[in-house]
Scaffold this active site. Structure first.
Site, PDB file in Angstrom:
ATOM      1  N   LYS A   1      12.267 -10.685  23.506  1.00 44.33           N
ATOM      2  CA  LYS A   1      12.078 -11.837  24.376  1.00 44.33           C
ATOM      3  C   LYS A   1      12.862 -11.611  25.670  1.00 44.33           C
ATOM      4  O   LYS A   1      14.026 -11.202  25.645  1.00 44.33           O
ATOM      5  CB  LYS A   1      12.564 -13.112  23.675  1.00 44.33           C
ATOM      6  CG  LYS A   1      12.211 -14.399  24.417  1.00 44.33           C
ATOM      7  CD  LYS A   1      12.522 -15.632  23.581  1.00 44.33           C
ATOM      8  CE  LYS A   1      12.102 -16.898  24.295  1.00 44.33           C
ATOM      9  NZ  LYS A   1      12.376 -18.117  23.485  1.00 44.33           N
TER      10      LYS A   1
ATOM     11  N   GLU B   1       9.156 -29.636  10.372  1.00 46.95           N
ATOM     12  CA  GLU B   1       9.464 -31.062  10.499  1.00 46.95           C
ATOM     13  C   GLU B   1       9.254 -31.818   9.193  1.00 46.95           C
ATOM     14  O   GLU B   1      10.035 -32.710   8.843  1.00 46.95           O
ATOM     15  CB  GLU B   1       8.613 -31.685  11.610  1.00 46.95           C
ATOM     16  CG  GLU B   1       8.967 -31.212  13.014  1.00 46.95           C
ATOM     17  CD  GLU B   1       8.261 -29.924  13.406  1.00 46.95           C
ATOM     18  OE1 GLU B   1       8.521 -29.426  14.521  1.00 46.95           O
ATOM     19  OE2 GLU B   1       7.451 -29.411  12.597  1.00 46.95           O
TER      20      GLU B   1
ATOM     21  N   ARG C   1       4.435 -34.767  13.457  1.00 45.39           N
ATOM     22  CA  ARG C   1       4.004 -33.779  12.468  1.00 45.39           C
ATOM     23  C   ARG C   1       4.513 -34.101  11.062  1.00 45.39           C
ATOM     24  O   ARG C   1       4.145 -33.435  10.107  1.00 45.39           O
ATOM     25  CB  ARG C   1       4.507 -32.397  12.906  1.00 45.39           C
ATOM     26  CG  ARG C   1       3.893 -31.931  14.222  1.00 45.39           C
ATOM     27  CD  ARG C   1       4.717 -30.870  14.928  1.00 45.39           C
ATOM     28  NE  ARG C   1       4.833 -29.632  14.207  1.00 45.39           N
ATOM     29  CZ  ARG C   1       4.006 -28.603  14.322  1.00 45.39           C
ATOM     30  NH1 ARG C   1       2.941 -28.697  15.104  1.00 45.39           N
ATOM     31  NH2 ARG C   1       4.196 -27.497  13.650  1.00 45.39           N
TER      32      ARG C   1
END
Length: 596
Positions: A248, A336, A364
């Protein structure tokens, strides 16, 4: 502006005219272009830098848009947008009226599926692949690019589980860089690390056990290796899985070394990578820091306090507690649903659980909220960060639905603090022990009290549940606000020509409503205006209207809030203006002819 090879690429058809030997040069130009624009305009940086080679290779090998490409979450899709006709529009990225920071079907035929929340790409691409089979188009390719943090989510595994028993022409590419926004966590992350290090025998490969043709891991920055492997996989039918290793922030040293900070670094020097300094010493605190520092302070005094977040420790500022009490603060990854039920399980054992989830991501875990928490009346403390309009991330991330979707759940308390002192006081009150679960919603960004000392002094106030407050008296019109949007109400009151007309009430508690005070308000004022930074339908104003109807009040009632539409991206100030809840919009409502 773009130059070199990139300047001549309006779409992937132009890209495919290049020789393979030219692609490393194109990759460098694309990386430089992203750095240049994001350094000035802000946005998500590290993720897109990490997939430059993969982006080029995918559009070079596959016949997009006929072959369907889905980017999970979409943080990493800047290069994709630039190569698919949005090179010249990229300077408008995330700006009002400009292109979205995430893939968006209405924006381009190359954006095959709208994304912004994680772990949806495999299911979406599988759905496309099965539809292609039914339409007799089995030669079409369907590709889902998923990060190692996103693939650990339950929904991603649901997609893998289904895909493994189909003949779908699906390619799942695992972009493994060991980080989402924060470093990846969990047993799957450890497994992937062992695969990368060659410690896991091929015959024990868990992806193969799900009936995928597994290949890799390969270097995701070796564009020639990527192209060769993608060309090979094109010839293989059925579900396939390619594991690539990337970094990244690739190509920008500071972004590689500080991957959390450079996920979305703000403005920076494109030559050195140094983030441009901001003097924030005089500014009020961020609401997330009020949460994080308060929880840490309370946890020092109450050993039953637990903190939970799904993959947002830095974004929620739970890192303050994690650093001091690592055994009592949990990052559970992008999960979640698990976070909510984990909190419920802990609450059954007498723990005081603060479950911090962004408002948009709490959507969610709705069934878990109802079935695992509220139905059992477990006193979990939900802290909904980024409630309200969040700005440039746009429709996928605005936290504007939580009041409406929480208000209909029995046993649920809902509180929206006016300012940072109110936030710390409700956190203190909640940990003393409540009879019901509570959701505390607060916005992205900063509060309004520059000289914020109360937290560090450790002085808290026990808030009376369900109590609203009169902040200003008036003669004929009452303003009722909930949450930090009250700051705009205060400013509107300070500039109106007839301040004596307007009363102002702060309704921190949206549920239960202070009905005693509402009776007083409806009996005293002919006109009432409610103000909220959430959807009008089903929100705070709706609750007041329901009260009025049930008690046969016929006062003039105007509800200000987010209209029945998905609000796009722009600055928070711009979007509040569109919704009519900025200072000017509130002032206009106050001084309209209806109140004259």
């Amino acid at each position: 502006m773009a130059d070199g090879l990139l300047a001549y690429i309006d779409n992937p058809h132009d890209l495919r005219k290049l020789s393979e030997s030219q692609l490393p040069q194109l990759a460098q130009e694309l990386r430089n272009f992203i750095i240049d624009i994001v350094s000035k305009n802000e946005g998500h940086l590290g993720a897109s830098l990490g997939v430059v080679e993969l982006t080029i290779a995918l559009h070079y090998v596959f016949n997009t848009p006929d072959d369907l490409l889905v980017w999970d979450v979409g943080h990493q899709a800047y290069g994709h947008k630039i190569l698919t006709g949005r090179l010249h529009a990229f300077q408008t990225n995330r700006k009002l009226g400009g292109i979205s920071g995430f893939p968006k079907r209405s924006e381009s035929e190359y954006d095959t599926f709208g994304t912004g929340h994680s772990s949806t790409a495999i299911s979406a691409a599988l759905g496309m692949a099965l539809a292609s089979n039914l339409k007799g188009d089995a030669e079409k390719h369907h590709i889902a690019v998923v990060g190692d943090a996103s693939i650990a989510s339950g929904m991603a595994f649901e997609g893998l589980n289904h895909a493994g028993v189909t003949d779908a022409n699906l390619l799942v590419i695992l972009n493994d860089n060991a980080i989402g926004i924060d470093p990846s966590v969990g047993a799957l992350k450890d497994y992937l690390t062992s695969v990368k290090e060659g410690k896991n025998p091929k015959e024990n490969n868990m992806i193969k056990s799900l009936n995928f043709d597994y290949s890799g891991p390969i270097d995701g920055h070796d564009i020639f290796a990527l192209i060769a492997e993608l060309e090979r996989l094109k010839k293989i039918k059925g579900p396939k899985f390619l594991h690539i290793i990337t970094t990244k922030g690739k190509g920008m040293q500071l972004a590689e070394e500080n991957q959390v900070k450079y996920h979305a670094p703000g403005k920076f020097d494109k030559a050195t990578g140094e983030i441009l300094p901001k003097d924030e010493s005089h500014l009020p605190p961020k609401f997330q820091d009020v949460f994080g520092l308060t929880i840490l302070d309370l946890a020092r005094k109450n050993e039953k306090i637990i903190g939970i977040t799904p993959a947002m420790p830095s974004g929620s500022s739970l890192t303050y507690m994690m650093d001091v009490f690592p055994d009592r603060a949990f990052d559970v990854g992008i999960a979640e649903q698990h976070a909510v039920t984990l909190a419920a399980g802990m609450a059954t054992q007498g723990m005081v659980v603060f479950c911090n989830i962004y408002s948009t991501f709490m959507q969610r875990a709705y069934d878990q909220l109802i079935h695992d928490v509220a139905l059992q009346n477990l006193p979990v403390i939900f802290c909904l960060d980024r409630a309200g309009l969040v700005g440039e991330d746009g429709a996928t991330h605005h936290g504007v639905f939580d009041i409406a979707y929480l208000r209909c759940i029995p046993n649920m308390i809902i509180y929206a603090p006016l300012d940072e002192v109110a936030l710390q006081n409700i956190l203190y009150t909640a940990q003393l022990g409540l009879d019901h679960p509570i959701a505390i919603r607060y916005p992205r960004g900063r509060g309004s009290i520059a000289n914020w000392q109360q937290l560090h002094a450790g002085h808290y106030e026990n808030i009376e549940i369900g109590k609203a407050h009169c902040l200003k008296s008036g003669s004929d019109t009452a303003l009722l606000s909930t949450g930090s949007i009250g700051t705009n109400v205060r400013k509107a009151l300070s500039i109106t020509e007839n301040p004596e007309r307007f009363a102002w009430y702060d309704f921190g508690f949206i549920k239960p409503l202070d009905e005693t005070l509402l009776h007083e308000i409806f009996s005293k004022y002919n006109r009432i205006i409610t103000v909220e930074e959430g959807v009008i339908k089903g929100g705070f104003g709706s609750a007041v209207a329901e009260f009025a109807a049930a008690n046969q009040y016929h006062n003039a009632l105007e509800i200000l809030g987010v209209p029945d539409a998905f609000i796009e991206h722009g600055s928070i100030a711009e979007l509040q203006g569109i919704c009519g809840i900025d200072v000017e919009g509130i002032l206009t409502a106050m001084e309209s002819s209806a109140g004259a």
